[in-house]
Scaffold this motif. Structure first.
Motif, PDB file in Angstrom:
ATOM      1  N   PRO A  83       0.825  -1.209   0.000  1.00  0.00           N
ATOM      2  CA  PRO A  83       0.000   0.000   0.000  1.00  0.00           C
ATOM      3  C   PRO A  83       0.862   1.262   0.000  1.00  0.00           C
ATOM      4  O   PRO A  83       1.928   1.300   0.624  1.00  0.00           O
ATOM      5  N   ARG A  84       0.412   2.278  -0.714  1.00  0.00           N
ATOM      6  CA  ARG A  84       1.135   3.565  -0.729  1.00  0.00           C
ATOM      7  C   ARG A  84       0.929   4.278   0.592  1.00  0.00           C
ATOM      8  O   ARG A  84      -0.147   4.282   1.159  1.00  0.00           O
ATOM      9  N   ARG A  85       1.996   4.912   1.055  1.00  0.00           N
ATOM     10  CA  ARG A  85       1.886   5.745   2.256  1.00  0.00           C
ATOM     11  C   ARG A  85       1.627   7.172   1.829  1.00  0.00           C
ATOM     12  O   ARG A  85       2.201   7.654   0.880  1.00  0.00           O
ATOM     13  N   LYS A  86       0.784   7.835   2.563  1.00  0.00           N
ATOM     14  CA  LYS A  86       0.441   9.223   2.240  1.00  0.00           C
ATOM     15  C   LYS A  86       1.342  10.197   2.908  1.00  0.00           C
ATOM     16  O   LYS A  86       1.953   9.986   3.867  1.00  0.00           O
TER      17      LYS A  86
END
Length: 86
Positions: A83-86
């Motif tokens: 998952p991409r981190r914001k």
């Protein structure tokens, strides 16, 4: 057009699985050898005649070939996606 296009350019060609450009942008290298030093290609390219524009039409190339109409597709299973981190 005499060159590659961005992956999401042609929305009408997206597969039922959400995959773009399975045909016609660049020939895609497979890990499948056809002969010693040669590997299978699939998908045809922007340089291909229209009748070659079918995902199952086979082609192959020498493993040292460098051409502007040949590439590869990065793929991963959902489990491999981070998952991409914001």
């Amino acid at each position: 057009m005499e060159r590659t296009t961005s992956v999401s350019r042609y929305h009408s060609g997206v597969s039922p699985y959400g995959v773009y450009d399975m045909v016609g942008n660049v020939w895609e290298w497979l890990a499948t050898p056809t002969d010693p030093g040669r590997y299978e290609l699939r998908g045809s390219a922007f340089t291909s005649p229209l009748f070659r524009g079918v995902p199952a039409v086979p082609n192959d190339a020498d493993d040292t070939m460098h051409d502007d109409d040949t590439g590869f597709r990065c793929a991963a299973t959902p489990e491999q996606m981070v998952p991409r981190r914001k």
